[in-house]
Design an enzyme around this catalytic site. Structure first.
Site, mmCIF file in Angstrom:
data_model
loop_
_atom_site.group_PDB
_atom_site.id
_atom_site.type_symbol
_atom_site.label_atom_id
_atom_site.label_comp_id
_atom_site.label_asym_id
_atom_site.label_seq_id
_atom_site.Cartn_x
_atom_site.Cartn_y
_atom_site.Cartn_z
ATOM 1 N N THR A 80 0.901 3.512 1.970
ATOM 2 C CA THR A 80 1.301 3.740 3.368
ATOM 3 C C THR A 80 2.610 3.005 3.677
ATOM 4 O OG1 THR A 80 -1.031 3.832 3.912
ATOM 5 C CG2 THR A 80 0.477 3.572 5.757
ATOM 6 N N CYS A 127 0.868 -1.174 0.000
ATOM 7 C CA CYS A 127 0.000 0.000 0.000
ATOM 8 C C CYS A 127 0.909 1.230 0.000
ATOM 9 C CB CYS A 127 -0.839 -0.045 1.273
ATOM 10 S SG CYS A 127 -1.717 1.479 1.648
ATOM 11 N N HIS A 186 5.424 4.970 2.432
ATOM 12 C CA HIS A 186 5.748 6.083 3.344
ATOM 13 C C HIS A 186 6.628 5.573 4.485
ATOM 14 C CE1 HIS A 186 3.219 9.148 1.620
ATOM 15 N NE2 HIS A 186 2.165 8.364 1.653
ATOM 16 N N ILE A 218 -13.704 9.826 2.269
ATOM 17 C CA ILE A 218 -13.728 8.362 2.278
ATOM 18 C C ILE A 218 -12.495 7.852 3.013
ATOM 19 C CG2 ILE A 218 -13.810 6.255 0.867
ATOM 20 C CD1 ILE A 218 -16.221 8.037 0.334
HETATM 21 P P1 NAD Z 1 -0.493 6.584 -5.766
HETATM 22 O O1 NAD Z 1 0.358 7.654 -5.205
HETATM 23 O O2 NAD Z 1 0.137 5.331 -6.269
HETATM 24 O O3 NAD Z 1 -1.368 7.184 -6.974
HETATM 25 C C1 NAD Z 1 -1.626 8.537 -7.148
HETATM 26 C C2 NAD Z 1 -1.545 8.814 -8.645
HETATM 27 O O4 NAD Z 1 -1.890 10.162 -8.907
HETATM 28 C C3 NAD Z 1 -0.131 8.597 -9.216
HETATM 29 O O5 NAD Z 1 -0.170 7.620 -10.226
HETATM 30 C C4 NAD Z 1 0.253 9.970 -9.711
HETATM 31 O O6 NAD Z 1 1.057 9.916 -10.889
HETATM 32 C C5 NAD Z 1 -1.105 10.600 -9.979
HETATM 33 N N1 NAD Z 1 -1.060 12.070 -10.031
HETATM 34 C C6 NAD Z 1 -0.183 12.923 -9.445
HETATM 35 N N2 NAD Z 1 -0.474 14.190 -9.759
HETATM 36 C C7 NAD Z 1 -1.569 14.139 -10.543
HETATM 37 C C8 NAD Z 1 -2.354 15.129 -11.190
HETATM 38 N N3 NAD Z 1 -2.084 16.448 -11.080
HETATM 39 N N4 NAD Z 1 -3.413 14.725 -11.912
HETATM 40 C C9 NAD Z 1 -3.727 13.418 -12.034
HETATM 41 N N5 NAD Z 1 -3.004 12.434 -11.448
HETATM 42 C C10 NAD Z 1 -1.953 12.793 -10.716
HETATM 43 O O7 NAD Z 1 -1.568 6.245 -4.661
HETATM 44 P P2 NAD Z 1 -2.692 5.108 -4.523
HETATM 45 O O8 NAD Z 1 -2.136 3.977 -3.749
HETATM 46 O O9 NAD Z 1 -3.349 4.848 -5.819
HETATM 47 O O10 NAD Z 1 -3.687 5.894 -3.546
HETATM 48 C C11 NAD Z 1 -4.341 7.060 -4.032
HETATM 49 C C12 NAD Z 1 -4.532 8.091 -2.940
HETATM 50 O O11 NAD Z 1 -5.439 7.567 -1.941
HETATM 51 C C13 NAD Z 1 -3.275 8.471 -2.183
HETATM 52 O O12 NAD Z 1 -3.320 9.861 -1.904
HETATM 53 C C14 NAD Z 1 -3.372 7.679 -0.902
HETATM 54 O O13 NAD Z 1 -2.663 8.281 0.155
HETATM 55 C C15 NAD Z 1 -4.857 7.717 -0.649
HETATM 56 N N6 NAD Z 1 -5.394 6.641 0.191
HETATM 57 C C16 NAD Z 1 -6.377 6.973 1.046
HETATM 58 C C17 NAD Z 1 -6.966 5.999 1.825
HETATM 59 C C18 NAD Z 1 -8.061 6.364 2.743
HETATM 60 O O14 NAD Z 1 -8.510 5.500 3.504
HETATM 61 N N7 NAD Z 1 -8.553 7.602 2.686
HETATM 62 C C19 NAD Z 1 -6.543 4.665 1.728
HETATM 63 C C20 NAD Z 1 -5.543 4.355 0.837
HETATM 64 C C21 NAD Z 1 -4.966 5.350 0.054
#
Ligand code: NAD
Ligand code: ZN
Length: 343
Positions: free
Chosen positions: A40, A38, A43, A287
């Protein structure tokens, strides 16, 4: 047993030989079969400001997992040795205000597997019986390990009805790709996604997106207005954690539209809340995690029926020993989900 742990206050992990844990009352011991990475975990690998403040070392990391129950503790009633399970990684109290209002995903006393308790990048892990979700034994373990993140995507996309509606999904990381899949099988049209990484743009196409825009090359707002005949997207799911993506997405959302925010932002976000939210009458959902357990019923129905094929999202598999290679790949972004195949 072998396990990957954070042992030092610096970038990286260590592979260790540690005793197999013993399940306590109400807990079960699981032989881990697959555990995915993940954001996380990345990080924690990088040891950024958030993780260095949040994690107490040493800690075995990892939480998106599936495996076979091999031993049960006292007073375990429903889970049995031999059960093939995925794991809900939020360990909730069932007693606080949120839990008693059936909002366990925002439990006020939540512990997280692989963050507050030892996690699943290991041959064995202990979790409370309540955190086990029994799977059909025919499901591949690596797919079963993705039910947890798929639940995030299910809640993001389906926080309200989307069939026959236009949807904008910003970010095609693993969670954006899973969100495209959920939107597709739920009858959204058109599905518009944005992404800046070419590898992930191609993956979005593989998941069946109708339009994928690169904000570095085109104006997202104008393109969305054009595709939606000047109306804007009826649903906007923010899955990038990028401030520009959020602001462009709000601009491109139809008046009266629904917004689901899953992405987590590195710092405070500044935008014109009057014009972009209040005066457009938008409805916004934050969410986090998954609904325990109504989301799991939906997620399992989608996967086990064969309606939703999430296998294109899982792009790389590694052995536990190859953890450095796996996390270096994650850092490049040229991947979908990456999973450890264990045992
Ligand atoms: P990730 O970082 O792999 O994917 C994010 C994507 O966004 C990347 O592919 C990146 O290239 C793209 N991106 C960056 N700038 C952009 C822009 N200006 N326009 C469009 N796309 C852009 O992360 P992930 O594992 O797919 O997770 C997505 C998000 O969800 C992360 O921010 C993560 O922290 C969050 N998350 C939240 C929860 C929750 O419970 N709220 C749980 C898991 C992950
Ligand atoms: Zn609680």
């Amino acid at each position: 047993m072998k396990a990957i742990a954070k042992t030092k206050s610096e970038k990286g992990f260590e592979i260790m030989d540690v005793p197999v844990p013993t399940p306590g009352e109400g807990e079960v011991l699981i032989k881990v079969k697959a555990s995915a990475i993940c954001g996380t975990d990345l990080h924690i690998y990088k040891w950024d400001e958030w993780s260095s403040q949040r994690i107490k070392i040493p800690r075995i990391v990892g939480h998106e997992m599936s495996g076979e129950v091999v031993e049960i503790g006292k007073n375990v009633k429903d889970v049995k040795p031999g059960d093939f399970v995925s794991v809900e990684t939020h360990i909730v109290c069932w007693k606080c205000y949120a839990c008693r209002n059936n909002r366990q995903e925002v439990c006020m006393n939540m512990k997280i597997l692989g963050i507050d308790t030892d996690g699943s990048y290991a041959e064995y892990v202990v979790v409370p019986e309540e955190n086990c979700w029994k799977n059909d034994k025919s499901l591949p373990p690596e797919i079963a390990s993705l039910k947890e993140p798929l639940g995030n995507a299910v809640d993001t996309v389906l926080s309200e009805d989307i069939s026959g509606k236009s949807i904008l999904i910003t970010g095609c990381g693993p969670l954006g790709l899973l969100s495209i899949g959920v939107a597709k099988v739920s009858g959204a049209y058109p599905i518009i996604a944005t992404e800046i990484n070419e590898y992930r743009i191609n993956k979005a196409k593989e998941m069946g997106v109708h339009y994928v825009l690169n904000p570095l090359k085109e104006n997202v707002y104008e393109a969305v207005m054009d595709i939606t005949h000047g109306n804007g997207a009826e649903v906007f799911c923010e899955v990038s954690g990028n401030q520009d993506a959020l602001i462009e997405g709000l601009k491109a959302t139809a008046s009266g539209g629904r917004v689901s925010l899953l992405g987590l932002f590195k710092s405070d976000v500044k935008f014109d809340i009057n014009d972009l939210v209040v005066l457009k009458g938008l409805k916004i959902y934050g969410i986090t995690g998954r609904k325990i357990y109504s989301t799991w019923y939906k997620t399992s129905a989608l996967v086990e029926s064969g309606l939703l094929d999430i296998s294109p999202v899982l792009t790389h598999k590694f052995k536990l020993e190859e953890f450095d290679k796996a996390f270096e790949l994650m850092e490049t972004g040229n991947c979908g989900k990456v999973a450890f195949i264990i045992g």
